[in-house]
Design a protein around this motif. Structure first.
Motif, PDB file in Angstrom:
ATOM      1  N   ASN A   1       0.814  -1.223   0.000  1.00 40.87           N
ATOM      2  CA  ASN A   1       0.000   0.000   0.000  1.00 40.87           C
ATOM      3  C   ASN A   1       0.844   1.268   0.000  1.00 40.87           C
ATOM      4  O   ASN A   1       0.322   2.363   0.189  1.00 40.87           O
ATOM      5  N   GLY A   2       2.170   1.097  -0.169  1.00 44.83           N
ATOM      6  CA  GLY A   2       3.029   2.273  -0.295  1.00 44.83           C
ATOM      7  C   GLY A   2       3.593   2.773   1.016  1.00 44.83           C
ATOM      8  O   GLY A   2       4.233   3.828   1.031  1.00 44.83           O
ATOM      9  N   ALA A   3       3.363   2.052   2.129  1.00 45.74           N
ATOM     10  CA  ALA A   3       4.018   2.455   3.392  1.00 45.74           C
ATOM     11  C   ALA A   3       5.452   1.945   3.381  1.00 45.74           C
ATOM     12  O   ALA A   3       5.741   0.882   2.818  1.00 45.74           O
ATOM     13  N   LEU A   4       6.354   2.735   3.991  1.00 43.76           N
ATOM     14  CA  LEU A   4       7.767   2.346   4.077  1.00 43.76           C
ATOM     15  C   LEU A   4       8.030   1.756   5.458  1.00 43.76           C
ATOM     16  O   LEU A   4       7.613   2.335   6.470  1.00 43.76           O
ATOM     17  N   TRP A   5       8.745   0.642   5.487  1.00 43.55           N
ATOM     18  CA  TRP A   5       9.047  -0.044   6.753  1.00 43.55           C
ATOM     19  C   TRP A   5      10.554  -0.249   6.855  1.00 43.55           C
ATOM     20  O   TRP A   5      11.138  -0.940   6.020  1.00 43.55           O
ATOM     21  N   ALA A   6      11.172   0.369   7.858  1.00 40.95           N
ATOM     22  CA  ALA A   6      12.604   0.186   8.116  1.00 40.95           C
ATOM     23  C   ALA A   6      12.720  -0.793   9.283  1.00 40.95           C
ATOM     24  O   ALA A   6      12.397  -0.437  10.421  1.00 40.95           O
ATOM     25  N   TRP A   7      13.158  -1.990   8.997  1.00 45.33           N
ATOM     26  CA  TRP A   7      13.174  -3.058  10.015  1.00 45.33           C
ATOM     27  C   TRP A   7      14.538  -3.191  10.664  1.00 45.33           C
ATOM     28  O   TRP A   7      15.543  -3.326   9.977  1.00 45.33           O
ATOM     29  N   TRP A   8      14.545  -3.163  11.981  1.00 43.71           N
ATOM     30  CA  TRP A   8      15.731  -3.518  12.758  1.00 43.71           C
ATOM     31  C   TRP A   8      15.430  -4.904  13.323  1.00 43.71           C
ATOM     32  O   TRP A   8      14.774  -5.047  14.356  1.00 43.71           O
ATOM     33  N   ASP A   9      15.881  -5.903  12.560  1.00 46.68           N
ATOM     34  CA  ASP A   9      15.486  -7.268  12.878  1.00 46.68           C
ATOM     35  C   ASP A   9      16.264  -7.831  14.056  1.00 46.68           C
ATOM     36  O   ASP A   9      17.367  -7.370  14.374  1.00 46.68           O
ATOM     37  N   LEU A  10      15.707  -8.867  14.640  1.00 51.04           N
ATOM     38  CA  LEU A  10      16.446  -9.681  15.612  1.00 51.04           C
ATOM     39  C   LEU A  10      17.412 -10.574  14.834  1.00 51.04           C
ATOM     40  O   LEU A  10      17.170 -10.836  13.649  1.00 51.04           O
ATOM     41  N   PRO A  11      18.478 -11.043  15.478  1.00 49.19           N
ATOM     42  CA  PRO A  11      19.378 -11.966  14.765  1.00 49.19           C
ATOM     43  C   PRO A  11      18.622 -13.163  14.174  1.00 49.19           C
ATOM     44  O   PRO A  11      18.948 -13.656  13.101  1.00 49.19           O
ATOM     45  N   SER A  12      17.557 -13.593  14.851  1.00 45.64           N
ATOM     46  CA  SER A  12      16.779 -14.742  14.351  1.00 45.64           C
ATOM     47  C   SER A  12      15.928 -14.374  13.138  1.00 45.64           C
ATOM     48  O   SER A  12      15.424 -15.245  12.441  1.00 45.64           O
ATOM     49  N   GLY A  13      15.735 -13.083  12.912  1.00 36.51           N
ATOM     50  CA  GLY A  13      14.863 -12.658  11.808  1.00 36.51           C
ATOM     51  C   GLY A  13      13.382 -12.746  12.151  1.00 36.51           C
ATOM     52  O   GLY A  13      12.527 -12.444  11.319  1.00 36.51           O
ATOM     53  N   ASP A  14      13.072 -13.134  13.394  1.00 38.98           N
ATOM     54  CA  ASP A  14      11.669 -13.285  13.791  1.00 38.98           C
ATOM     55  C   ASP A  14      11.016 -11.907  13.990  1.00 38.98           C
ATOM     56  O   ASP A  14      11.473 -11.112  14.811  1.00 38.98           O
TER      57      ASP A  14
END
Ligand code: GLV
Ligand code: MN
Ligand code: MN
Length: 409
Positions: free
Chosen positions: A61-74
């Motif tokens: 839908n055009g929202a931007l998401w900047a992810w700071w993931d956990l090492p597990s990627g969960d």
């Protein structure tokens, strides 16, 4: 990617975007969704996130998401903060961008802390929060949550007649993917939006920061008066069917009806005569109504009264009349548990209700959501006079970091 900690302040980040989308006519900023100005701000956000070693994903839908993931990627039960970068016409600098800049600074502060985090973290930028281009406020979060039918959204038109489908498509969205995203939504365990306060509540309390209590129910309606377009010089006053007069009388009725009801707010902030010429009696006038009240049942009664008054006025002026709802958002009370966590992380700052709509209000129906407000000594918003002191902006980002830290562990 190596992590680079830019350690900029909120004020420095806001200064980086201070020349983007300036409105030469009104002053302040005009940054409608997918305009060159809003696209520049998106590029700025992506660059800021990437400089922090965080990659940005655009949802359907055009929202931007900047992810700071956990090492597990969960990403289950993620903590999300953010706001919007679009503006109303001639808006202030802080409505939206303050929440985004503060989220970036809070992220920097969080990474400087010894934090044993157990939850993924993301900064989100929602598109078309103001609804100033396509008419429906919080369009990005409404689409994400399914609060608006995607077909209805795709057919929305901007003032130049472009459909949302066309504009979204030209900006790289796959229009077949526009609509609810239950999987993405289910990853949000908590959403916290920091926002400039849009009234004088914090100034009166002499406090820089508050936690949000509730959002006033609100909605938007389009009214159209249809008359007889004609010549301003040759048409006698008694022979006219002038939709501008019908619109003007209706707007006056809006004021009278809202004034008679405690706590009601009703506004006509946009009016469009067709064709719009000084020496032309208009053939049609469209105008848009915004009504707000804490009690949704009262809002419904107010809207019904306004509808009936405008219908009567149209008949008296010999005009045709159309009335349609563009959006409706019930009164929202933010998640009690999440707000209490924020309250204790922020040393029990005041709780403040707001009359303004926010993506956090749309998300609140689906995931635990809360808000942090930052003092605005002018008390003015949706206007260039909107204001935040530099020191308060930094306190706001620190408060956001404290709140997020309490949630991330
Ligand atoms: C958005 O700021 C609204 O309250 O209309
Ligand atoms: Mn706004
Ligand atoms: Mn806003």
């Amino acid at each position: 990617m190596p992590l680079e900690l830019p350690t900029l302040t909120v004020t420095e980040l806001m200064a980086q975007i201070s020349s983007t989308g300036q409105d030469p006519l009104r002053g302040g900023y005009t940054r409608p969704v997918y305009s060159p100005a809003e696209l520049d701000l998106r590029a700025w956000f992506i660059e800021q996130a990437e400089r922090r070693g965080v990659s940005v994903e655009q949802d359907g839908n055009g929202a931007l998401w900047a992810w700071w993931d956990l090492p597990s990627g969960d990403r289950t039960d993620a903590v999300v903060t953010g706001s919007h970068l679009d503006s109303v016409p001639g808006g202030g600098p802080f409505d939206g961008p303050l929440g985004v800049a503060s989220a970036l600074v809070a992220f920097d502060l969080l990474r400087e802390r010894p934090l044993n985090r157990t939850r993924a973290f993301a900064i989100v930028v929602f598109p078309e929060e103001e609804g100033s281009r396509f008419g429906v406020a919080c369009l990005g979060s409404r689409l994400l949550t399914g609060a608006i039918d995607p077909t209805k959204a795709l057919n929305l038109r901007d003032p130049d007649g472009n459909t949302f489908a066309d504009v979204a498509g030209k900006n790289g969205l796959d229009v077949r993917r526009i609509g609810p995203d239950p999987q993405l939504l289910s990853q949000i365990g908590a959403f916290v939006e920091l926002h400039v306060e849009q009234g004088l509540g914090l100034s009166e309390l002499d406090h820089p920061v508050a936690v949000g209590g509730s959002i006033l129910g609100h909605g938007r309606w389009k009214l159209s008066m249809r008359g007889q377009g004609n010549h301003a010089g040759t048409t006698l006053m008694r022979d006219r069917r002038d939709p501008m007069v019908a619109a003007a009388r209706s707007i006056s009725a809006v004021q009278q009806i809202a004034r008679a009801q405690d706590n009601a707010r009703a506004t006509v902030g946009r009016l469009q005569p067709v064709p719009g010429g000084t020496n032309v009696i208009a053939s049609r006038v469209d105008f848009w109504l915004d009504v707000r009240h804490p009690d949704d049942a009262v809002t419904a009664v107010l809207v019904q009264q306004i509808h009936e008054a405008a219908q009567r006025i149209a008949a008296e002026e010999g005009c045709g009349f159309e009335f349609s709802q563009e959006s409706l958002s019930p009164t929202v009370t933010f998640d009690a548990k999440l707000s209490a966590t924020l309250g204790s992380a922020l040393n029990n700052v005041p709780v403040l209700d707001t009359g303004a709509g926010h993506d956090a209000g749309v998300l609140a129906g689906h995931v635990p959501s809360a808000m942090v407000f930052v003092r605005n000594p002018s008390g003015i918003s949706h206007s260039p006079e909107e204001y935040v002191e530099d020191a308060d902006a930094e306190l706001g980002a620190q408060a956001l970091a404290d709140a997020l830290a309490a949630l991330l562990v």
